[in-house]
Design a protein around this motif. Sequence first.
Motif, PDB file in Angstrom:
ATOM      1  N   ALA A  76      -5.404  -0.739   9.570  1.00 17.26           N
ATOM      2  CA  ALA A  76      -6.148  -0.634   8.466  1.00 17.26           C
ATOM      3  C   ALA A  76      -5.437  -0.557   7.395  1.00 17.26           C
ATOM      4  O   ALA A  76      -5.818  -1.225   6.313  1.00 17.26           O
ATOM      5  N   LEU A  77      -4.352   0.114   7.221  1.00 16.63           N
ATOM      6  CA  LEU A  77      -3.674   0.416   5.909  1.00 16.63           C
ATOM      7  C   LEU A  77      -2.766  -0.660   5.669  1.00 16.63           C
ATOM      8  O   LEU A  77      -2.640  -1.127   4.619  1.00 16.63           O
ATOM      9  N   LEU A  78      -2.231  -1.315   6.896  1.00 21.84           N
ATOM     10  CA  LEU A  78      -1.503  -2.680   6.730  1.00 21.84           C
ATOM     11  C   LEU A  78      -2.478  -3.777   6.291  1.00 21.84           C
ATOM     12  O   LEU A  78      -2.118  -4.633   5.104  1.00 21.84           O
ATOM     13  N   GLU A  79      -3.723  -3.806   6.573  1.00 23.72           N
ATOM     14  CA  GLU A  79      -4.651  -4.704   6.003  1.00 23.72           C
ATOM     15  C   GLU A  79      -4.920  -4.345   4.613  1.00 23.72           C
ATOM     16  O   GLU A  79      -5.311  -5.395   3.854  1.00 23.72           O
ATOM     17  N   GLN A  80      -5.079  -3.126   4.399  1.00 24.89           N
ATOM     18  CA  GLN A  80      -5.587  -2.756   2.963  1.00 24.89           C
ATOM     19  C   GLN A  80      -4.383  -3.158   1.665  1.00 24.89           C
ATOM     20  O   GLN A  80      -4.846  -3.408   0.787  1.00 24.89           O
ATOM     21  N   GLY A  81      -3.180  -3.188   2.368  1.00 31.73           N
ATOM     22  CA  GLY A  81      -2.089  -3.537   1.484  1.00 31.73           C
ATOM     23  C   GLY A  81      -1.464  -2.614   0.493  1.00 31.73           C
ATOM     24  O   GLY A  81      -0.635  -3.005  -0.301  1.00 31.73           O
ATOM     25  N   ALA A  82      -1.700  -1.329   0.869  1.00 31.28           N
ATOM     26  CA  ALA A  82      -0.944  -0.172   0.035  1.00 31.28           C
ATOM     27  C   ALA A  82       0.707  -0.425   0.232  1.00 31.28           C
ATOM     28  O   ALA A  82       0.982  -0.636   1.196  1.00 31.28           O
ATOM     29  N   THR A  83       1.450  -0.174  -0.732  1.00 30.72           N
ATOM     30  CA  THR A  83       3.005  -0.436  -0.699  1.00 30.72           C
ATOM     31  C   THR A  83       3.597   0.783  -1.242  1.00 30.72           C
ATOM     32  O   THR A  83       2.991   1.570  -1.925  1.00 30.72           O
ATOM     33  N   ASP A  84       5.088   0.679  -1.112  1.00 28.13           N
ATOM     34  CA  ASP A  84       6.041   1.702  -1.702  1.00 28.13           C
ATOM     35  C   ASP A  84       5.666   2.903  -1.164  1.00 28.13           C
ATOM     36  O   ASP A  84       5.630   3.964  -1.801  1.00 28.13           O
ATOM     37  N   LEU A  85       5.333   3.026   0.151  1.00 27.38           N
ATOM     38  CA  LEU A  85       4.868   4.190   0.867  1.00 27.38           C
ATOM     39  C   LEU A  85       5.932   4.977   1.381  1.00 27.38           C
ATOM     40  O   LEU A  85       7.237   4.593   1.575  1.00 27.38           O
ATOM     41  N   GLU A  86       5.763   6.385   1.441  1.00 21.85           N
ATOM     42  CA  GLU A  86       6.645   7.357   1.846  1.00 21.85           C
ATOM     43  C   GLU A  86       6.112   8.039   3.134  1.00 21.85           C
ATOM     44  O   GLU A  86       5.124   8.722   2.851  1.00 21.85           O
ATOM     45  N   THR A  87       6.904   7.691   4.256  1.00 21.73           N
ATOM     46  CA  THR A  87       6.207   8.433   5.356  1.00 21.73           C
ATOM     47  C   THR A  87       6.963   9.386   5.984  1.00 21.73           C
ATOM     48  O   THR A  87       8.264   9.722   5.815  1.00 21.73           O
ATOM     49  N   VAL A  88       6.241  10.378   6.555  1.00 17.06           N
ATOM     50  CA  VAL A  88       6.898  11.377   7.247  1.00 17.06           C
ATOM     51  C   VAL A  88       6.261  11.481   8.747  1.00 17.06           C
ATOM     52  O   VAL A  88       5.194  11.576   9.206  1.00 17.06           O
ATOM     53  N   SER A  89       7.268  11.185   9.739  1.00 20.62           N
ATOM     54  CA  SER A  89       6.993  11.132  11.040  1.00 20.62           C
ATOM     55  C   SER A  89       8.411  11.296  11.764  1.00 20.62           C
ATOM     56  O   SER A  89       9.411  10.909  11.327  1.00 20.62           O
TER      57      SER A  89
ATOM     58  N   ILE B  55       6.979   0.155   3.375  1.00 16.47           N
ATOM     59  CA  ILE B  55       7.577   1.419   3.593  1.00 16.47           C
ATOM     60  C   ILE B  55       8.892   1.581   2.753  1.00 16.47           C
ATOM     61  O   ILE B  55       9.778   0.829   2.803  1.00 16.47           O
ATOM     62  N   ARG B  56       8.901   2.479   1.524  1.00 18.12           N
ATOM     63  CA  ARG B  56       9.897   2.668   0.714  1.00 18.12           C
ATOM     64  C   ARG B  56      10.872   3.647   1.229  1.00 18.12           C
ATOM     65  O   ARG B  56      11.953   3.562   1.047  1.00 18.12           O
ATOM     66  N   ARG B  57      10.180   4.926   1.758  1.00 10.76           N
ATOM     67  CA  ARG B  57      11.292   5.922   2.173  1.00 10.76           C
ATOM     68  C   ARG B  57      10.524   6.851   3.230  1.00 10.76           C
ATOM     69  O   ARG B  57       9.330   6.635   3.485  1.00 10.76           O
ATOM     70  N   THR B  58      11.452   7.050   4.101  1.00 10.22           N
ATOM     71  CA  THR B  58      10.808   7.906   5.199  1.00 10.22           C
ATOM     72  C   THR B  58      11.616   8.984   5.819  1.00 10.22           C
ATOM     73  O   THR B  58      12.738   9.163   5.276  1.00 10.22           O
TER      74      THR B  58
ATOM     75  N   LEU C 167      15.656   0.566   2.888  1.00 13.45           N
ATOM     76  CA  LEU C 167      14.920   1.624   3.155  1.00 13.45           C
ATOM     77  C   LEU C 167      15.813   2.862   2.990  1.00 13.45           C
ATOM     78  O   LEU C 167      16.840   2.919   3.513  1.00 13.45           O
ATOM     79  N   GLU C 168      15.059   3.901   2.339  1.00  8.16           N
ATOM     80  CA  GLU C 168      15.677   5.140   2.233  1.00  8.16           C
ATOM     81  C   GLU C 168      15.215   6.100   3.380  1.00  8.16           C
ATOM     82  O   GLU C 168      14.038   6.267   3.894  1.00  8.16           O
ATOM     83  N   LEU C 169      16.150   6.782   3.936  1.00  3.82           N
ATOM     84  CA  LEU C 169      16.062   7.674   5.273  1.00  3.82           C
ATOM     85  C   LEU C 169      16.578   8.879   5.102  1.00  3.82           C
ATOM     86  O   LEU C 169      17.827   9.006   4.837  1.00  3.82           O
ATOM     87  N   GLU C 170      15.644   9.761   5.106  1.00  3.65           N
ATOM     88  CA  GLU C 170      16.047  11.298   5.158  1.00  3.65           C
ATOM     89  C   GLU C 170      15.961  11.771   6.509  1.00  3.65           C
ATOM     90  O   GLU C 170      14.960  12.075   7.327  1.00  3.65           O
TER      91      GLU C 170
END
Length: 248
Positions: A38-51, A70-73, A93-96
């Motif tokens: 649903a988020l893919l369809e919604q269109g939000a970008t420059d996201l930072e994920t923690v997973s 996804i900008r950073r994870t 992609l930035e990766l911590e």
Amino acid sequence: MDKVVATAAKAVADIGDGASLAVGGFGMAGVPTALIAALLEQGATDLETVSNNLGVDGFGLGTLLAAGRIRRTIGSYVGNNKEFARQYLAGELELELTPQGTLAERLRAGGAGIPAFYTPAGVGTLVAEGGLPWRYHPDGSVAVMSPPKQTAEFDGRTYVLERSIVTDFALVHAWKGDRHGNLVYRRSARNFNPDCAAAGRITIAEVEHLVEPGEIDPDAVHTPGIHVQRVVHVPDEDKPVEFRTVRS
């Protein structure tokens, strides 16, 4: 008290560009795939994920990654996601990169209101001393390096200070949930989901089985409803197997 939202699309509608997301799952187990779709369809970008990881190619967070959203994870495992490795090494992609146990505790601490904690994991390595490549330039040189972290001694042993994690949103998958947001996870699908659920300021849970309040034994609740703001019923979700092993 009824936290049920009619559709996954409505549940993620207010996730904006640049939002940070704690996302449950480990490999292909316990991944909130309906919310991610649903988020893919919604269109939000420059996201930072923690997973723990970014899914695999074409599945879970891997779909957002492939779409360049996804900008950073922050994670502990690159795994079998070739696009993840490609984007990181290409400077897209930035990766911590974080030790897996440390990542779990950073999320748990964030949910518990603990700002930081000391751990022996990473002492004597670049995790503590700094210098891990977080982002590369396209030519392969390092653009952003991890900073050094504070250390201290307790009872003759050195520990490194790690900051907790709190995110704008959390997306989790549960086996069962009620209308008040109380959640139960099933077996290994529990993995990072409880920690992510607590760490999100707004937590959205997709549940396979939606029940009425009181139908879940209080002793069986893994995530109390106080941590959950939205519940979406997602029955009959497809559950792929990452490595199918059968007898010869």
